[in-house]
Design an enzyme around this catalytic site. Sequence first.
Site, mmCIF file in Angstrom:
data_model
loop_
_atom_site.group_PDB
_atom_site.id
_atom_site.type_symbol
_atom_site.label_atom_id
_atom_site.label_comp_id
_atom_site.label_asym_id
_atom_site.label_seq_id
_atom_site.Cartn_x
_atom_site.Cartn_y
_atom_site.Cartn_z
ATOM 1 C CG ASP A 237 46.533 27.871 59.106
ATOM 2 O OD1 ASP A 237 46.652 27.353 57.990
ATOM 3 O OD2 ASP A 237 45.432 28.135 59.632
ATOM 4 C CD GLU A 279 47.388 29.378 54.625
ATOM 5 O OE1 GLU A 279 46.794 28.613 53.865
ATOM 6 O OE2 GLU A 279 46.977 29.634 55.772
#
Length: 365
Positions: A237, A279
């Site tokens: 993330d 990401e």
Amino acid sequence: MRPLLCLALVALVALAACGGGAPAPSLVPAARAAALSAEWWNGAVVYEVFVRSFRDSDGDGKGDLAGLISKLDYLNDGDPATATDLGIDAIWLMPIHPSPSYHGYDVTDYDGVNPDYGSSATMDTLIAECHKRGIKVILDFVPNHTSIQHPWFVDSATSVTSSHRDWYVWTPTNPGWTQPWGTGPTWYQVSGSGPWYYVVFWSGMPDLNWRNAAVRAEMDGIAGHWLTRGVDGFRLDAVRYLIEEGPGLQQDRPETHTCLGNWTAGVLAANPHAMVVGESWADCDRASVGGGREHPRLAAHGSDGDGAGRAQSRREHRHPCLERRGDDRGPLAHGHRGGARGGGRGRLVGDTAALRQRNLATSVR
Ligand SMILES: [Ca+2]
Ligand SMILES: [Ca+2]
Ligand SMILES: [Ca+2]
């Protein structure tokens, strides 16, 4: 500090042929089957699952791991001769760790399992049941920040001499930086007084101090923990924000690339077949800048540069990086399907090194 545990190569679970007589033709083209046995993500279909919204096994209104296990045959029954399942190759689990939020991107225990979702034993059962069917398991990993309720931050906030003080980024006065994408503040005080801690997203998600070797070692250890338990890779993330150097220098920093490269190298030392994808919500050109600088096996996904980031679930589209490069080889139409992350974050696109090495694979069939 927990060293990464070395693992033997993870062999793909052979798909069991059922029944007698002549075997039914495989639905998986031979070329793709070969890819699945080596760089398995190449051409693979990755199905994102928000466990909380997927399947509720006990009627408490919250999806859970037991519910997901009960629907695995819908995703892939492990029998290439049947066509009643979706035939996916991997599941990407949004964070499954304990967290005070519904989405789980503010973690309080990286080794644990959210009690809303089930027990640690149920998680192990899920991994085993997935592997029985030839389904890989990718965990969402949130390295940039923790929950403000994580014991590390609670301890860090107690005193300048606490053992976790330097695990987060503190300053006695407010430097006044804003978020790299807007005007929101990035420094907050606990209970409105005292020193200030850095956050890139919101006050409930304090950024970890990636310049602290103990933090980096802990992140290595978490990866080792889950690889030992059988997961096949990670979706990282918010990879753009690990290191912050100053106002306006809060994303895509060289040190961030170094940290990502070292972490990825540790993962691959433990399991050379692990998939790692970051990401990176940036234009393709921006996302590609770091590709290979971190690690040649670290891919990225993010926006396609149109700034919309709109959901494209269940809709096939070409990877814009491929289009720009005029490359039409391979089944690399990207997208995702399944549980949409809160707010409908949509496309699995954008890439760094992986497309150059042709090893990122999330596609809609
Ligand atoms: Ca439930
Ligand atoms: Ca099947
Ligand atoms: Ca950070």
